[in-house]
Design an enzyme around this catalytic site. Structure first.
Site, PDB file in Angstrom:
ATOM      1  N   CYS A 241       2.289  26.333  33.182  1.00 15.62           N
ATOM      2  CA  CYS A 241       1.968  24.952  32.746  1.00 15.62           C
ATOM      3  C   CYS A 241       0.890  24.360  33.540  1.00 15.62           C
ATOM      4  CB  CYS A 241       2.905  24.043  32.482  1.00 15.62           C
ATOM      5  SG  CYS A 241       3.964  23.538  33.719  1.00 15.62           S
ATOM      6  N   HIS A 382       7.233  19.364  33.830  1.00 17.76           N
ATOM      7  CA  HIS A 382       6.186  19.829  33.111  1.00 17.76           C
ATOM      8  C   HIS A 382       4.765  19.342  33.444  1.00 17.76           C
ATOM      9  CE1 HIS A 382       4.075  22.166  29.859  1.00 17.76           C
ATOM     10  NE2 HIS A 382       4.263  21.026  29.060  1.00 17.76           N
ATOM     11  N   ASN A 400      -0.828  19.071  25.456  1.00 19.89           N
ATOM     12  CA  ASN A 400       0.387  20.216  25.941  1.00 19.89           C
ATOM     13  C   ASN A 400      -0.386  21.336  25.909  1.00 19.89           C
ATOM     14  OD1 ASN A 400       2.576  20.711  26.884  1.00 19.89           O
ATOM     15  ND2 ASN A 400       3.993  19.847  25.097  1.00 19.89           N
TER      16      ASN A 400
END
Length: 522
Positions: A241, A382, A400
């Site tokens: 991520c 995250h 995202n």
């Protein structure tokens, strides 16, 4: 003599009933024996590399993803879980799940469960962000959020009064507190600046900016058709991520620097995560944003076509020549949310991270801005990209890296008071990237060879293609002195004539103001 026995203060004699303490002790023994029978060793049960097996147990607070179709084996389930995004555990009944960082176990019914029934939990990160312990407690510090909300609330009151008074809301009228603006503050009983540990601190500049820009979405920058944000991508089952957020931030920074009407930049997350030559993150352990930014600042980033995303460690150049944006990236740590909003408007986005709880996975288009429900288990942390905000609705807009099928086509809304640490501005929670167009930086890593097929030149790869040093040619040889005649009547002249340098090449020195003897002395 009456036989007796003593156990932990419990006295039992012949013909006597057990005391209350004795009954309690025996009950504890029975319970202990029961759980010992339920937690038998996993000896003889299948073991899976990268997973810990918990025999006859289940994770009660896991997020259940989906059930694998029959038939299946432990080996096939582990392979499926490894290839499934956000899967970190599976049980022997075929359920794939996201196990929290601190799993709460329940026990199976051993009258129905076999000796090797249980749950396998992986040792990999849920999304790919490395953070120190106790981070979630630090993320929940809301002092800076309270200050920002105080400024935006004051701005909404004053803006409404300015509209009522028909005062134009422009930079010329708002940036400095004119008499009309001051009157609007007074009319709604709002101070121009405030210092309060209860309701928050703000400056006039923060309120003025909130009046001018109460909302922002970099996909339609300042209400225009300019889209500074690149399309949503999918990190898949790899904990990458950070690479996706940093790459998306770089794409936005380049688009704003080049004043692009739409963001067509597509840089390589694969190269940044697996092939950067400085750091070695893995899909299981994840990475940190400061290291990713360090790579961008030193070496920039190639195109997606050069190194397409595979989600596994491979660094084969897919398409030649390797191309990188001609400029320099800079990483800025941001600890003030008003500054963060400024950066979003100027450079398209900021990087931020937050605590992922199980209820976050259910966020969909049309859902209210996310707020942790206070009971769902913590899955991990995250890193994402914050691309906008809305002071009226009190929420952030974020991009995202879970593909377009999740959330609102891959985007989501996060409440200012989300309780998950999103945009808390504590420590390194918020950071920005800038881009200054210049000559392309050096490629990385250096292989010691200057390769034209890789588009390496003295400009793009100065370490491997440096020009050899040039030196001036040696001076001409000094002519021999003239021979003296052998005649006894010969008398040398008082001054010998100077040598003839008519055909001698000129010296290659930058300074030609020299005399003859000094020239040869060199």
């Amino acid at each position: 003599m009456v036989p007796t026995s003593t156990w932990h203060g419990c006295f039992c004699g012949k013909g006597q009933s057990l005391s209350k303490a004795c009954r309690l002790g025996l009950a504890l023994i029975a319970i202990s024996l029961f759980y010992l029978s339920r937690t038998a060793t996993a000896q003889g049960c299948p073991q899976v590399l990268g997973y810990q097996f918990y025999v006859q147990r289940e994770v009660a607070n896991a997020y259940k993803n989906w059930t694998a179709p029959s038939p299946f084996t432990v080996t096939s389930l582990s392979a499926t879980c490894n290839a499934t995004a956000r899967c970190t555990a599976f049980n022997t009944r075929g359920m794939l799940m996201t196990a929290p960082m601190r799993p709460a176990f329940s026990y199976l019914d051993n009258t129905k469960a076999g000796p090797c029934d249980g749950v396998y939990i992986s040792n990999r990160t849920i999304t790919g962000l490395l953070l120190p312990p106790n981070t979630v407690e630090d993320l929940r510090q809301e002092a800076k959020i309270i200050d920002m909300v105080a400024a935006s609330t004051a701005a909404m009151r004053v803006a409404a009064q300015l509209k009522t008074a028909k005062v134009p809301i422009t930079a010329a009228t708002i940036k400095t507190p004119t008499s009309q603006v001051t009157a609007a503050f007074a009319a709604v009983q709002t101070p121009l600046a405030q210092v309060s540990n209860v309701t928050g601190n703000y400056t006039y500049a923060a309120v003025a900016t909130a009046i001018l820009y109460p909302t922002w979405d970099s996909r339609s920058a300042n209400g225009t058709n300019n889209n500074l944000i690149s399309p949503v991508k999918d990190q898949g089952s790899c904990g990458s991520c950070v690479s996706f957020a940093a790459t998306a931030g770089a794409e936005a920074a380049v688009a704003t620097a080049l004043k692009s009407a739409s963001n067509s930049n597509d840089f390589s997350e694969q190269w940044l995560f697996f092939c950067n030559g400085l750091y070695n993150p893995t899909c299981d352990t994840g990475w940190t944003a400061d290291e990713a930014a360090d790579v961008l600042a030193k070496f920039s980033i190639p195109q997606e076509t050069n190194y397409p995303y595979k989600g596994t460690k491979t660094c084969v150049l897919n398409a030649k020549p390797e191309s990188r944006p001609a400029g320099r990236f800079q990483y800025i740590s941001i600890t003030n949310l008003d500054t963060a909003k400024d950066h979003i408007r100027l450079y398209g986005a900021v990087l931020t991270y937050f605590a992922v709880y199980n209820d976050f996975y259910n966020w969909r288009k049309g859902s209210a801005p996310y707020v942790w429900d206070g009971k769902s288990a913590l899955s991990g942390y995250h890193q994402v990209l914050c691309i906008g905000y809305n002071d009226t609705g009190h929420y952030w807009i974020a991009k995202n890296s879970w593909g377009t099928s999740w959330g609102d086509n891959g985007f989501f809304l996060m409440s200012y008071t989300n309780r998950a640490g999103f945009m808390s501005a504590s420590g390194d929670n918020v950071a920005g990237l800038t881009f200054t167009p210049t000559q392309p930086p050096a490629l990385s890593p250096s292989d010691g060879l200057c390769s034209p097929t890789r588009n390496e030149t003295t400009t793009t790869c100065s370490r491997d293609c440096a020009k050899p040093r040039s030196f001036p040619p040696p001076p001409p040889p000094r002519p021999p002195p003239p021979e003296e005649p052998s005649s006894p009547d010969y008398a040398p002249p008082e001054h010998a004539p100077p040598p003839d340098y008519t055909n001698a090449p000129p010296p290659s020195y930058y300074d030609y103001s020299y005399d003859e003897d000094d020239y040869y002395a060199r």
